[in-house]
Write an enzyme that holds these catalytic residues in place. Structure first.
Site, PDB file in Angstrom:
ATOM      1  N   ARG A 133       0.844  -1.194   0.000  1.00  0.00           N
ATOM      2  CA  ARG A 133       0.000   0.000   0.000  1.00  0.00           C
ATOM      3  C   ARG A 133       0.888   1.257   0.000  1.00  0.00           C
ATOM      4  O   ARG A 133       1.048   1.924   1.007  1.00  0.00           O
ATOM      5  CB  ARG A 133      -0.934   0.009   1.213  1.00  0.00           C
ATOM      6  CG  ARG A 133      -1.780  -1.234   1.374  1.00  0.00           C
ATOM      7  CD  ARG A 133      -2.793  -1.440   0.253  1.00  0.00           C
ATOM      8  NE  ARG A 133      -3.827  -0.435   0.235  1.00  0.00           N
ATOM      9  CZ  ARG A 133      -4.948  -0.493   0.967  1.00  0.00           C
ATOM     10  NH1 ARG A 133      -5.101  -1.474   1.815  1.00  0.00           N
ATOM     11  NH2 ARG A 133      -5.869   0.454   0.890  1.00  0.00           N
ATOM     12  N   ASP A 320     -13.394  -3.356  -4.057  1.00  0.00           N
ATOM     13  CA  ASP A 320     -13.900  -3.735  -2.733  1.00  0.00           C
ATOM     14  C   ASP A 320     -15.101  -4.667  -2.802  1.00  0.00           C
ATOM     15  O   ASP A 320     -15.566  -5.144  -1.767  1.00  0.00           O
ATOM     16  CB  ASP A 320     -14.284  -2.479  -1.925  1.00  0.00           C
ATOM     17  CG  ASP A 320     -13.060  -1.663  -1.583  1.00  0.00           C
ATOM     18  OD1 ASP A 320     -13.221  -0.506  -1.169  1.00  0.00           O
ATOM     19  OD2 ASP A 320     -11.936  -2.173  -1.755  1.00  0.00           O
TER      20      ASP A 320
HETATM   21  C1  EPZ Z   1      -9.229   3.395  -0.752  1.00  0.00           C
HETATM   22  O1  EPZ Z   1      -7.917   3.014  -0.379  1.00  0.00           O
HETATM   23  C2  EPZ Z   1     -10.177   2.528   0.073  1.00  0.00           C
HETATM   24  N1  EPZ Z   1      -9.932   2.731   1.487  1.00  0.00           N
HETATM   25  C3  EPZ Z   1      -9.947   1.040  -0.260  1.00  0.00           C
HETATM   26  O2  EPZ Z   1     -10.946   0.297   0.461  1.00  0.00           O
HETATM   27  C4  EPZ Z   1     -10.175   0.844  -1.756  1.00  0.00           C
HETATM   28  O3  EPZ Z   1      -9.935  -0.509  -2.090  1.00  0.00           O
HETATM   29  C5  EPZ Z   1      -9.225   1.760  -2.540  1.00  0.00           C
HETATM   30  O4  EPZ Z   1      -9.452   3.136  -2.146  1.00  0.00           O
HETATM   31  C6  EPZ Z   1      -9.436   1.655  -4.048  1.00  0.00           C
HETATM   32  O5  EPZ Z   1     -10.751   1.999  -4.359  1.00  0.00           O
HETATM   33  C7  EPZ Z   1     -10.430   3.844   2.085  1.00  0.00           C
HETATM   34  O6  EPZ Z   1     -11.029   4.686   1.444  1.00  0.00           O
HETATM   35  C8  EPZ Z   1     -10.201   3.977   3.556  1.00  0.00           C
HETATM   36  P1  EPZ Z   1      -5.788   3.991  -3.565  1.00  0.00           P
HETATM   37  P2  EPZ Z   1      -6.652   3.895  -0.885  1.00  0.00           P
HETATM   38  O7  EPZ Z   1      -4.773   4.961  -3.107  1.00  0.00           O
HETATM   39  O8  EPZ Z   1      -7.033   5.289  -1.115  1.00  0.00           O
HETATM   40  C9  EPZ Z   1      -1.866   2.519  -5.751  1.00  0.00           C
HETATM   41  C10 EPZ Z   1     -11.762  -1.397   1.875  1.00  0.00           C
HETATM   42  O9  EPZ Z   1     -11.823  -2.631   1.732  1.00  0.00           O
HETATM   43  N2  EPZ Z   1      -1.227   3.655  -5.063  1.00  0.00           N
HETATM   44  O10 EPZ Z   1      -6.949   4.495  -4.366  1.00  0.00           O
HETATM   45  O11 EPZ Z   1      -5.522   3.592   0.021  1.00  0.00           O
HETATM   46  C11 EPZ Z   1      -2.340   1.436  -4.799  1.00  0.00           C
HETATM   47  O12 EPZ Z   1      -1.287   0.520  -4.515  1.00  0.00           O
HETATM   48  C12 EPZ Z   1     -10.509  -0.647   1.462  1.00  0.00           C
HETATM   49  O13 EPZ Z   1     -12.696  -0.682   2.317  1.00  0.00           O
HETATM   50  C13 EPZ Z   1       0.090   3.995  -5.393  1.00  0.00           C
HETATM   51  O14 EPZ Z   1       0.719   3.369  -6.238  1.00  0.00           O
HETATM   52  O15 EPZ Z   1      -6.348   3.204  -2.297  1.00  0.00           O
HETATM   53  C14 EPZ Z   1      -3.463   0.796  -5.585  1.00  0.00           C
HETATM   54  O16 EPZ Z   1      -2.909  -0.119  -6.516  1.00  0.00           O
HETATM   55  C15 EPZ Z   1      -9.412  -1.580   0.969  1.00  0.00           C
HETATM   56  N3  EPZ Z   1       0.675   5.050  -4.754  1.00  0.00           N
HETATM   57  C16 EPZ Z   1      -4.088   1.961  -6.341  1.00  0.00           C
HETATM   58  O17 EPZ Z   1      -3.081   2.976  -6.379  1.00  0.00           O
HETATM   59  C17 EPZ Z   1      -0.003   5.794  -3.819  1.00  0.00           C
HETATM   60  O18 EPZ Z   1       0.573   6.766  -3.296  1.00  0.00           O
HETATM   61  C18 EPZ Z   1      -5.335   2.526  -5.713  1.00  0.00           C
HETATM   62  O19 EPZ Z   1      -5.048   2.805  -4.353  1.00  0.00           O
HETATM   63  C19 EPZ Z   1      -1.336   5.438  -3.507  1.00  0.00           C
HETATM   64  C20 EPZ Z   1      -1.930   4.372  -4.142  1.00  0.00           C
END
Ligand code: EPZ
Length: 439
Positions: A133, A320
């Site tokens: 993450r 999700d």
């Molecule tokens: C939010 O997480 C949600 N959590 C997650 O829900 C959800 O799965 C996710 O968005 C995607 O929709 C909350 O809102 C609390 P992202 P977030 O940054 O924001 C990559 C649940 O089950 N990435 O949108 O942390 C990352 O690895 C949870 O309720 C980077 O590369 O997710 C992923 O592949 C799990 N660099 C993609 O982007 C970064 O700096 C999307 O992640 C950030 C993310």
């Protein structure tokens, strides 16, 4: 640690009230750090993740009060209970590892703390069961506004002198937009000098909800819900009242539960617009959905068609709901294919579903699911929030009894799930692991 003992063979029938969104409540609570006045959030669900955020905000100098719940309109468990949040002191700006390791979404205090206090110290969140993450996009966006970061003993320390300066930036990453990264940078830009334009911003409803709260507080944000968000910095944000949007993932989970059990559910406090890709897919597999304002009627009375789905950023099919959909298509009439594009390792539920008699083969970030006639109960283990929801759904339809260990995972994101499901015909008992006899 608690376990669920589920007696299978249920047809769900009745009414369920959907709780407020966990994934919106967390950043909304963090945004309350950006004003010295009291903010009241309505519809914040009672979940262990919310309790974790309450502990974190208390460490960061907030006084938080949860009012009593109001009775549910469906005869289910009482929900809601407004949350009052007010900053009373700004001396500690550190989100400690003991809290961040429990909930990586603690990272959403980064932007608000920097915006209001010019300093934030947050333990690196580390990975979790669904994969690595990273937070590189959060850091990149905040750095463009003028924050200087350094790393010390696993902590990120961000600070700056004077005032952040708005600019135009690209915030997307290799895996697409970042939801919490967009929210963090949007919060910081709300109190920056001048205009900020976020290109490649996340479009999720939770981003819109946070922008709407900030605008109520006095921010000047437009374009939320599109890939380009404009923020005109202001000097001050006020305390307000705000109702959290419904939890689209809880709603989607119960829609799939109704479909899996060939049941009929009336779901209240829903916004079907937040599930457009799910709605579209459900009709393809043979599930009927009707809508009346914020109530959804979902039923199915037949074996379901197989499906091919790839998870994508909003408005695509949400990652999700990937595990829960996999649970559903274990019983479809043919072969389904599910590809995970957001968290390619998010498949810990595959092994557990196969223990229940499913026939799933995983190949890199794709799973092939050969539909079977029925599942049969077994002892399985929850590994993460949404995988545990998939196991509950599978337990509802599996023949005989299913035991799910480590249900603390599900308590993170589903408010009173066994009360809600038992009120519509399920037979779920919550037992301490030590009281469970093997099947
Ligand atoms: C939010 O997480 C949600 N959590 C997650 O829900 C959800 O799965 C996710 O968005 C995607 O929709 C909350 O809102 C609390 P992202 P977030 O940054 O924001 C990559 C649940 O089950 N990435 O949108 O942390 C990352 O690895 C949870 O309720 C980077 O590369 O997710 C992923 O592949 C799990 N660099 C993609 O982007 C970064 O700096 C999307 O992640 C950030 C993310």
């Amino acid at each position: 640690m608690d376990s669920f003992l589920i007696h299978g063979g249920t047809r769900l029938k009745g009414k369920i009230e959907i709780s407020g969104s966990k994934n919106s409540s967390l950043p909304l609570m963090a945004a309350c750090l950006m004003t010295d006045e009291k903010t009241t959030l309505r519809g914040v669900p009672r979940l262990s993740d919310i309790d974790c955020m309450i502990r974190l905000l208390t460490e960061l100098g907030c006084q938080i009060q949860r009012h009593d719940s109001s009775n549910s309109s469906t005869g289910g468990p009482p929900l809601d209970g407004p949350l009052d949040i007010q900053v009373t002191k700004e001396v500690n700006n550190e989100a400690p590892y003991k809290i961040v390791k429990e909930m990586r979404a603690s990272i959403c205090v980064l932007g608000p703390l920097l915006a209001k206090r010019r300093q934030a110290i947050v333990s690196m969140p580390g990975g979790c069961a669904i994969g690595d993450r990273p937070i590189d996009l959060h850091i990149r966006g905040l750095r463009k506004l003028g924050v200087e970061f350094r790393w010390e003993k696993g902590k990120i320390i961000g600070e700056y002198a004077g005032r952040l300066k708005g600019c135009r930036m690209y915030l997307g990453g290799a895996m697409g937009p970042t939801v919490l990264g967009t929210i963090n940078v949007m919060c910081a830009a709300a109190l920056a000098e001048g205009e900020t334009v976020l290109v490649g911003a996340a479009c999720e409803p939770e981003v819109i909800d946070c922008a709407n709260l900030l605008n109520k507080m006095g921010a000047r944000i437009s374009g939320q819900g599109t890939p380009e968000i404009r923020i005109e910095g202001v000097d001050h944000l006020a305390g307000v009242e705000h109702r959290v949007i419904p939890d689209r993932i809880e709603c989607g989970t119960f829609i799939l539960a109704a479909a899996m059990t060939n049941g009929e559910l009336e779901l209240r406090n829903c916004n079907l617009d937040h599930l457009i890709a799910v709605h579209d897919m459900l009709e393809d597999i043979g599930i009927r959905i009707e809508r009346e304002n914020d109530t959804i009627f979902v039923s199915s009375n037949r074996r379901l068609n197989p499906i091919e789905v790839t998870t994508q950023p909003y408005p695509g099919f949400p990652t999700d709901l990937q595990a829960q959909l996999m649970g559903l298509v274990c019983l479809a009439d043919g072969m389904s294919v599910i590809t995970e594009r957001i968290f390619p390792d998010r498949f810990l539920h595959v092994g557990e579903l196969n223990r229940l008699g499913a026939r799933i083969r995983k190949d890199s970030s794709t799973a092939v699911i050969q539909g079977v006639k029925e599942l049969s109960g077994a002892r399985v283990m929850a590994s993460d929030l949404r995988a545990s929801a998939a196991l509950v759904l599978a337990g509802l339809v599996a023949k005989g009894k299913t035991i799910i260990d480590r249900v603390y995972h599900i308590d993170r994101g589903y408010e009173k799930i066994e009360q809600k499901l038992n009120a519509v015909g399920a037979h779920i008992e919550r037992l301490e692991e030590k009281d469970i006899k093997d099947l």
